[in-house]
Design a protein around this motif. Structure first.
Motif, PDB file in Angstrom:
ATOM      1  N   ALA A   1       0.830  -1.204   0.000  1.00  0.00           N
ATOM      2  CA  ALA A   1       0.000   0.000   0.000  1.00  0.00           C
ATOM      3  C   ALA A   1       0.863   1.252   0.000  1.00  0.00           C
ATOM      4  CB  ALA A   1      -0.916  -0.013   1.234  1.00  0.00           C
ATOM      5  N   ALA A   2       2.009   1.179   0.660  1.00  0.00           N
ATOM      6  CA  ALA A   2       2.924   2.327   0.713  1.00  0.00           C
ATOM      7  C   ALA A   2       4.341   1.806   0.473  1.00  0.00           C
ATOM      8  CB  ALA A   2       2.833   3.033   2.063  1.00  0.00           C
ATOM      9  N   PRO A   3       4.741   1.637  -0.786  1.00  0.00           N
ATOM     10  CA  PRO A   3       6.071   1.105  -1.080  1.00  0.00           C
ATOM     11  C   PRO A   3       7.166   2.072  -0.642  1.00  0.00           C
ATOM     12  CG  PRO A   3       5.005   1.868  -3.086  1.00  0.00           C
ATOM     13  CD  PRO A   3       3.974   1.927  -2.009  1.00  0.00           C
ATOM     14  N   PRO A   4       8.389   1.595  -0.478  1.00  0.00           N
ATOM     15  CA  PRO A   4       9.486   2.474  -0.055  1.00  0.00           C
ATOM     16  C   PRO A   4       9.804   3.508  -1.126  1.00  0.00           C
ATOM     17  CG  PRO A   4      10.340   0.370  -0.795  1.00  0.00           C
ATOM     18  CD  PRO A   4       8.843   0.219  -0.747  1.00  0.00           C
ATOM     19  N   THR A   5      10.422   4.579  -0.719  1.00  0.00           N
ATOM     20  CA  THR A   5      10.844   5.594  -1.688  1.00  0.00           C
ATOM     21  C   THR A   5      12.226   5.296  -2.254  1.00  0.00           C
ATOM     22  OG1 THR A   5      11.735   6.966   0.103  1.00  0.00           O
ATOM     23  CG2 THR A   5       9.467   7.400  -0.590  1.00  0.00           C
ATOM     24  N   LEU A   6      12.997   4.414  -1.558  1.00  0.00           N
ATOM     25  CA  LEU A   6      14.362   4.114  -1.992  1.00  0.00           C
ATOM     26  C   LEU A   6      14.640   2.623  -1.860  1.00  0.00           C
ATOM     27  CD1 LEU A   6      17.257   4.924  -2.823  1.00  0.00           C
ATOM     28  CD2 LEU A   6      17.715   5.450  -0.417  1.00  0.00           C
ATOM     29  N   PHE A   7      15.229   2.049  -2.893  1.00  0.00           N
ATOM     30  CA  PHE A   7      15.619   0.639  -2.902  1.00  0.00           C
ATOM     31  C   PHE A   7      17.102   0.563  -3.258  1.00  0.00           C
ATOM     32  CE2 PHE A   7      15.137  -3.636  -5.341  1.00  0.00           C
ATOM     33  CZ  PHE A   7      15.541  -4.355  -4.220  1.00  0.00           C
ATOM     34  N   LEU A   8      17.915   0.122  -2.295  1.00  0.00           N
ATOM     35  CA  LEU A   8      19.335  -0.109  -2.543  1.00  0.00           C
ATOM     36  C   LEU A   8      19.528  -1.617  -2.681  1.00  0.00           C
ATOM     37  CD1 LEU A   8      19.219   2.464  -0.342  1.00  0.00           C
ATOM     38  CD2 LEU A   8      21.678   2.305  -0.670  1.00  0.00           C
ATOM     39  N   SER A   9      19.986  -2.031  -3.846  1.00  0.00           N
ATOM     40  CA  SER A   9      20.109  -3.462  -4.106  1.00  0.00           C
ATOM     41  C   SER A   9      21.538  -3.811  -4.510  1.00  0.00           C
ATOM     42  CB  SER A   9      19.137  -3.883  -5.215  1.00  0.00           C
ATOM     43  OG  SER A   9      19.098  -5.294  -5.338  1.00  0.00           O
ATOM     44  N   GLY A  10      21.977  -4.966  -4.068  1.00  0.00           N
ATOM     45  CA  GLY A  10      23.350  -5.379  -4.295  1.00  0.00           C
ATOM     46  C   GLY A  10      23.684  -5.604  -5.760  1.00  0.00           C
TER      47      GLY A  10
END
Length: 306
Positions: free
Chosen positions: A109-118
């Motif tokens: 419903a409220a996804p993150p604003t930032l995704f840091l992925s390896g």
């Protein structure tokens, strides 16, 4: 060192128990952020959530309210030899974890604003003639193929989620990373040059690896950063400089040269992928975003460990 935001953030981490994840969780909590983690066993605290990437969907409610998701999950590439089965595990563990997180973001419903992925320096393949900026194109080889697919899975995150792929170099730190296989050999008096020794190793101190991720996740000065980010020390170093410094710090001889054919005989293609490839990575985005390295050269990074 990172200039973190004054506002505490809610941060969800996959791969939190690993060589990088463990000190990262500690650093973020020390900075006052609320950290929850994904685990593959029964949760032991209220800050842990169980998941099974590739086998069952992740409850999207776990992501609701998370400002940042950090994905460091993946099988250890330092586990040798790379059998055909384990090569599949190296790839599958990264892609399954990333796709599971991205699918949960799509349903949250409220996804993150930032995704840091390896990701990893292996994305570049063997590039001895190139100076590799953050947006340099992928190279060829097994790890390049794995990292390209890994990054593509992360970049499938829904609109509105800023994605950073962490192209991590060779991490120098206590308890694992690049020095783990070198220390026992060097202590036994068997330290020496690997191949020509002139291949560039994109080293980074563990403390700076953690500091850079904290900076990218929480610092206002990094709020504009997206896409691939090179996590490597600012002063390039060749393999011989690092392995020789280990011997000097341990006061052990450094007289051997292990030829390429011998490394390939023992390690097969992992020798070319991990030890003999050359990647002169430049951390341009990280420096331009205001990050200051604690260990600006490889000698200082090795000295801090030994």
């Amino acid at each position: 060192m990172p200039d973190t935001t004054e506002q505490p953030l809610s941060i969800l981490i996959a791969g939190a128990s690993g060589f990088i994840g463990t000190p990262l969780v500690h650093a973020l909590r020390e900075a006052g952020h609320h950290v929850t983690t994904l685990v593959r066993r029964e949760p032991r605290t209220a800050s842990e959530f169980r998941w099974a990437p590739g086998r069952r969907p992740l409850d999207p409610a776990i992501l609701d309210g998370a400002d940042v998701v950090i994905n460091l999950a993946g099988a250890n590439i330092g586990k040798l030899p790379w059998t055909d089965t384990y090569r599949q595990e190296i790839r599958r563990s990264r892609i399954d974890a990333t796709e599971t997180l991205v699918e949960a973001m799509r349903r949250a419903a409220a996804p993150p604003t930032l995704f840091l992925s390896g990701s990893a320096s292996g994305v570049y393949g063997d590039r001895p003639a190139d100076v590799l900026q953050d947006d340099a194109a992928p190279g060829t080889g097994f790890l390049a193929e794995v990292c390209t697919a890994w990054e593509s899975a992360a970049n499938a995150a829904p609109d509105g989620v800023r994605v950073i792929t962490l192209r991590t170099g060779i991490v120098v730190g206590q308890g694992g990373g690049a020095l783990a296989p070198l220390l026992p050999l060097t202590k036994a008096g068997l330290g020496g040059r690997l191949g020509t020794g002139g291949q560039h190793w994109p080293w980074i101190a563990l403390e700076d690896e953690v500091g850079a991720i904290v900076h990218l996740a929480t610092s206002p000065s990094a709020a504009h950063v997206s896409g691939p980010v090179n996590l490597a020390g600012p002063e390039p170093a060749v393999a011989d400089r690092i392995t020789k410094r280990v011997a000097e710090d341990l006061h052990r001889p450094y007289v051997f040269r292990i030829p390429e054919f011998a490394l390939r005989l023992v390690l097969r293609d992992a020798a070319d992928e991990m030890l003999l490839s050359s990647q002169r990575m430049v951390p341009t985005k990280l420096l331009e975003s205001g990050y200051t390295f604690r260990y600006p050269n490889a000698d200082a990074a090795v000295d801090a460990v030994l």
